[in-house]
Design a protein around this motif. Sequence first.
Motif, PDB file in Angstrom:
ATOM      1  N   LEU A  90       0.808  -1.222   0.000  1.00 54.47           N
ATOM      2  CA  LEU A  90       0.000   0.000   0.000  1.00 54.47           C
ATOM      3  C   LEU A  90       0.841   1.272   0.000  1.00 54.47           C
ATOM      4  O   LEU A  90       0.316   2.362   0.163  1.00 54.47           O
ATOM      5  CB  LEU A  90      -0.921  -0.016   1.228  1.00 54.47           C
ATOM      6  CG  LEU A  90      -1.931  -1.180   1.256  1.00 54.47           C
ATOM      7  CD1 LEU A  90      -2.569  -1.320   2.625  1.00 54.47           C
ATOM      8  CD2 LEU A  90      -2.993  -1.000   0.187  1.00 54.47           C
ATOM      9  N   ARG A 344     -14.687  -6.341   7.521  1.00 51.63           N
ATOM     10  CA  ARG A 344     -13.392  -5.809   7.974  1.00 51.63           C
ATOM     11  C   ARG A 344     -12.290  -6.028   6.937  1.00 51.63           C
ATOM     12  O   ARG A 344     -11.523  -5.123   6.625  1.00 51.63           O
ATOM     13  CB  ARG A 344     -13.023  -6.459   9.323  1.00 51.63           C
ATOM     14  CG  ARG A 344     -11.634  -6.134   9.826  1.00 51.63           C
ATOM     15  CD  ARG A 344     -11.422  -4.638  10.008  1.00 51.63           C
ATOM     16  NE  ARG A 344     -10.027  -4.323  10.299  1.00 51.63           N
ATOM     17  CZ  ARG A 344      -9.103  -4.123   9.361  1.00 51.63           C
ATOM     18  NH1 ARG A 344      -9.421  -4.159   8.070  1.00 51.63           N
ATOM     19  NH2 ARG A 344      -7.862  -3.860   9.724  1.00 51.63           N
ATOM     20  N   SER A 348     -10.176  -2.402   2.769  1.00 49.41           N
ATOM     21  CA  SER A 348      -9.093  -1.819   1.993  1.00 49.41           C
ATOM     22  C   SER A 348      -9.487  -1.757   0.514  1.00 49.41           C
ATOM     23  O   SER A 348      -9.337  -0.722  -0.148  1.00 49.41           O
ATOM     24  CB  SER A 348      -7.835  -2.666   2.179  1.00 49.41           C
ATOM     25  OG  SER A 348      -6.717  -1.959   1.778  1.00 49.41           O
ATOM     26  N   LYS A 359      -3.892   6.686   2.113  1.00 52.41           N
ATOM     27  CA  LYS A 359      -3.892   5.746   3.224  1.00 52.41           C
ATOM     28  C   LYS A 359      -2.756   6.049   4.197  1.00 52.41           C
ATOM     29  O   LYS A 359      -1.621   6.216   3.778  1.00 52.41           O
ATOM     30  CB  LYS A 359      -3.717   4.317   2.689  1.00 52.41           C
ATOM     31  CG  LYS A 359      -4.959   3.784   1.984  1.00 52.41           C
ATOM     32  CD  LYS A 359      -4.739   2.369   1.499  1.00 52.41           C
ATOM     33  CE  LYS A 359      -5.998   1.795   0.868  1.00 52.41           C
ATOM     34  NZ  LYS A 359      -7.069   1.545   1.845  1.00 52.41           N
ATOM     35  N   TYR A 389     -10.270   2.924  10.925  1.00 53.12           N
ATOM     36  CA  TYR A 389     -10.472   1.536  11.358  1.00 53.12           C
ATOM     37  C   TYR A 389      -9.106   0.964  11.674  1.00 53.12           C
ATOM     38  O   TYR A 389      -8.088   1.636  11.499  1.00 53.12           O
ATOM     39  CB  TYR A 389     -11.184   0.706  10.272  1.00 53.12           C
ATOM     40  CG  TYR A 389     -10.476   0.627   8.939  1.00 53.12           C
ATOM     41  CD1 TYR A 389     -10.575   1.665   8.015  1.00 53.12           C
ATOM     42  CD2 TYR A 389      -9.718  -0.494   8.590  1.00 53.12           C
ATOM     43  CE1 TYR A 389      -9.943   1.591   6.781  1.00 53.12           C
ATOM     44  CE2 TYR A 389      -9.094  -0.579   7.361  1.00 53.12           C
ATOM     45  CZ  TYR A 389      -9.202   0.465   6.455  1.00 53.12           C
ATOM     46  OH  TYR A 389      -8.569   0.395   5.237  1.00 53.12           O
ATOM     47  N   HIS A 391      -6.444  -2.059  13.913  1.00 45.93           N
ATOM     48  CA  HIS A 391      -6.154  -3.076  14.910  1.00 45.93           C
ATOM     49  C   HIS A 391      -6.051  -2.389  16.269  1.00 45.93           C
ATOM     50  O   HIS A 391      -4.954  -2.063  16.717  1.00 45.93           O
ATOM     51  CB  HIS A 391      -4.849  -3.782  14.549  1.00 45.93           C
ATOM     52  CG  HIS A 391      -4.744  -4.115  13.079  1.00 45.93           C
ATOM     53  ND1 HIS A 391      -5.515  -5.094  12.482  1.00 45.93           N
ATOM     54  CD2 HIS A 391      -3.989  -3.595  12.086  1.00 45.93           C
ATOM     55  CE1 HIS A 391      -5.218  -5.169  11.184  1.00 45.93           C
ATOM     56  NE2 HIS A 391      -4.296  -4.267  10.924  1.00 45.93           N
ATOM     57  N   HIS A 398      -5.793   2.570  10.769  1.00 47.54           N
ATOM     58  CA  HIS A 398      -5.761   2.797   9.322  1.00 47.54           C
ATOM     59  C   HIS A 398      -6.658   3.994   9.022  1.00 47.54           C
ATOM     60  O   HIS A 398      -7.880   3.890   9.052  1.00 47.54           O
ATOM     61  CB  HIS A 398      -6.228   1.553   8.558  1.00 47.54           C
ATOM     62  CG  HIS A 398      -5.296   0.394   8.739  1.00 47.54           C
ATOM     63  ND1 HIS A 398      -3.945   0.497   8.488  1.00 47.54           N
ATOM     64  CD2 HIS A 398      -5.498  -0.874   9.156  1.00 47.54           C
ATOM     65  CE1 HIS A 398      -3.366  -0.667   8.744  1.00 47.54           C
ATOM     66  NE2 HIS A 398      -4.277  -1.519   9.151  1.00 47.54           N
ATOM     67  N   ASN A 400      -8.010   6.336   6.404  1.00 50.15           N
ATOM     68  CA  ASN A 400      -8.193   6.363   4.947  1.00 50.15           C
ATOM     69  C   ASN A 400      -8.963   7.615   4.557  1.00 50.15           C
ATOM     70  O   ASN A 400      -9.978   7.940   5.181  1.00 50.15           O
ATOM     71  CB  ASN A 400      -8.978   5.133   4.470  1.00 50.15           C
ATOM     72  CG  ASN A 400      -8.119   3.873   4.340  1.00 50.15           C
ATOM     73  OD1 ASN A 400      -8.388   3.001   3.523  1.00 50.15           O
ATOM     74  ND2 ASN A 400      -7.068   3.767   5.145  1.00 50.15           N
ATOM     75  N   GLU A 432       2.586  -0.982  10.018  1.00 50.27           N
ATOM     76  CA  GLU A 432       2.728  -2.340   9.475  1.00 50.27           C
ATOM     77  C   GLU A 432       2.807  -2.385   7.950  1.00 50.27           C
ATOM     78  O   GLU A 432       2.860  -3.471   7.381  1.00 50.27           O
ATOM     79  CB  GLU A 432       1.562  -3.219   9.958  1.00 50.27           C
ATOM     80  CG  GLU A 432       0.200  -2.693   9.540  1.00 50.27           C
ATOM     81  CD  GLU A 432      -0.958  -3.664   9.774  1.00 50.27           C
ATOM     82  OE1 GLU A 432      -0.736  -4.764  10.286  1.00 50.27           O
ATOM     83  OE2 GLU A 432      -2.089  -3.297   9.407  1.00 50.27           O
ATOM     84  N   HIS A 433       2.813  -1.241   7.283  1.00 48.70           N
ATOM     85  CA  HIS A 433       2.828  -1.247   5.813  1.00 48.70           C
ATOM     86  C   HIS A 433       4.185  -0.916   5.215  1.00 48.70           C
ATOM     87  O   HIS A 433       4.375  -1.046   4.022  1.00 48.70           O
ATOM     88  CB  HIS A 433       1.819  -0.240   5.249  1.00 48.70           C
ATOM     89  CG  HIS A 433       0.394  -0.593   5.540  1.00 48.70           C
ATOM     90  ND1 HIS A 433      -0.647   0.251   5.295  1.00 48.70           N
ATOM     91  CD2 HIS A 433      -0.168  -1.723   6.057  1.00 48.70           C
ATOM     92  CE1 HIS A 433      -1.788  -0.326   5.639  1.00 48.70           C
ATOM     93  NE2 HIS A 433      -1.517  -1.516   6.127  1.00 48.70           N
TER      94      HIS A 433
HETATM   95  C1  AKG Z   1      -5.911  -3.657   6.987  1.00 44.61           C
HETATM   96  O1  AKG Z   1      -7.051  -3.677   6.507  1.00 44.61           O
HETATM   97  O2  AKG Z   1      -5.640  -4.113   8.102  1.00 44.61           O
HETATM   98  C2  AKG Z   1      -4.831  -3.077   6.215  1.00 44.61           C
HETATM   99  O3  AKG Z   1      -3.690  -3.214   6.577  1.00 44.61           O
HETATM  100  C3  AKG Z   1      -5.175  -2.212   5.051  1.00 44.61           C
HETATM  101  C4  AKG Z   1      -5.370  -0.829   5.524  1.00 44.61           C
HETATM  102  C5  AKG Z   1      -5.658   0.167   4.442  1.00 44.61           C
HETATM  103  O4  AKG Z   1      -6.042  -0.205   3.341  1.00 44.61           O
HETATM  104  O5  AKG Z   1      -5.491   1.354   4.710  1.00 44.61           O
END
Ligand code: AKG
Length: 481
Positions: A90, A344, A348, A359, A389, A391, A398, A400, A432-433
Motif C-alpha cells: 500500500l 473488515r 481496503s 492511506k 479503522y 487493529h 488505518h 483512509n 505495518e505497511h
Molecule cells: C488492513 O485492513 O488491516 C490493512 O492493513 C489495510 C489498511 C488500508 O487499506 O489502509
Amino acid sequence: SSVATNAKRNPAFSTINLDDVLHFKEILGHKNVIQDEDRLLAANVDWMRKYKGSSQLLLLPRNTEEVSKILKYCNSRCLAVVPQGGNTGLVGGSVPVYDEVIINLSAMDKIISLDKVNGILICEAGCILENLNSFLANEGYIMPLDLGAKGSCQIGGNISTNAGGLHFIRYGSLHGNILGLEVILADGTILDMLTTLRKDNTGYDLKHLFIGSEGTLGIITKIVVLTPCKLSSTNSAFLACSDYLSCQKLLAEAKQDLGEAISAFEFMDCNSVEMALTHIEGARNPLPASLYKFYVLIETTGADESYNRTKLEAFLLRSMEVGLISDGVIAQDLNQASSFWQIREGLSEATTKAGAVYKYDLSLPVDMLYSIVEEMRARLGNIAKVIGYGHLGDGNLHLNISTTHYDEKIQAQIEPFVYEWTAHHRGSISAEHGLGLMKAEKIHYSKSEETVKVMASIKKLLDPKGILNPYKVLPQSMLQS
Ligand code: AKG
C-alpha cells in the motif's frame, strides 16, 4: 490517475540493452524473461493503481541460484531492480519507480518441509499466504499471520514488509515467528540463515535486518516459520459501541476477561462500515446500519469449544449490562463469521473501489488514536470522506481519506499535518505497511537522525551501488551523492 513522485532517477543506473536481455534468457530460459506489454503493465502498477513505473523487463526466477545469478549480473552492470511478490502493498514499495528490472518471485512457490512435532515450516518466498494456511490446516497448524490480501500476497513480501495483520494481537510480530531466512544480497551472495532453532545466540541475528527492510537490503528466497497450532474452536462477535471511550474500555475488559483467548480485536467507525457496505458485493451489516458510531470485531480462539463460547457469551452479556456495548451478535456458524470478517477484510479494497484514496497506517497511543480521524475530518470538510479503522488491540489505526481523484491540493491539506501530528504524539508513521516510495522522505518523523544514518550505512554496506529497490524506505539524499 496515479501519483507523481519527487524522486529523481539515479543517473548512475544503466538502462537495459539487448545483451542484458540475452543474458537473462541464458540464465532463466526464454519463457521467464517477460517483455510482453500487457504483462509488464500489470507488473508496473500497484493494485491501488496509485504508483506506476515504466520497467521494460520482468524476470521470473525459479530457484535461489537463478535469483543469485540475476543479482550478480545486475550489480555488475549497475542495473536497478525491484523485488516483487503479490504486489498487494500500500506504499508503492513493490513496483518500479522508473525502469528498474522487476524480479517477481511467484514461480518460487514450493513448500519444502513441515516439522509436524514443532510446527516448523520451510518454504520458498513466493508461496501465497492462503495456500500456506490451507496446507498447514490439514496438518493441524496455521500461519501466525492473517490479512485481507491473503489470497494474493506472498510470504516473502509479508516478511520483507513485516506485515502485521489481524492476528498480531495473539501471535505477535514476524520478528518473533520467523526462525530463519535465505537471502540473496545485491552482489548475488547467498546468505544461508535457514536455521530451524528456537534459540540461537551466536552473534548478530542478521535475519532481522531483512524482516521489514522492504527489499532494499536483499531478496528473501526461503523462509523458516514457526507456526501455531490450529485450535478447534473459533468464535467471532460483531459489536457496536456508542463512543470511542467505550471501545477502549471494551479492549481493556476483553484483555482482562478473555485473556489469552483473544485472537483479534478490530475496530471500525461507522463511516468505514458504510464504505464496506456500499462497495463490497453481498456485504450486509450484522447490526442495524448507521445506528452506532463504532463497531468492534472480536475473535477468540481456543482448544475447548463450549468453554470458549460460554466465556465470550458471558463477556458480551456483562459488557451490555454495564453499557460498554450497545448491541452485539456472536456468529452462529462459519458462514456468519465470514460475513463479519468480509466487512473488515474487504475495507481496503472497498476504499479503492470508491475512487482515489490516501492511506495512513499509524501507530498511536490508543487513547489518542481516534482523535486524528476527527481532526482530519474537521480539517477537510466535505472535500473528502475520512474513515478510521484498524487493529485497536495493537494501537494501529488505518486512516483512509477517500476522494474522487488524486489531487495535489488535497494531499497538501493532509500532509505534512498527519505526519507532524503523529510525531507529536510519538507515534509511528508506518505501523505495518512499510515506508515504500510513499514515505521514504518521511522517515525522520518516526526515527532520529542518528538512527537513519546508521540505516543508510547498513544499506551502503550491503548494497554499495544501491541497485536494490531504489527510491524506497530511506531518503534519496542520504544514499546518492
Ligand atoms: C488492513 O485492513 O488491516 C490493512 O492493513 C489495510 C489498511 C488500508 O487499506 O489502509
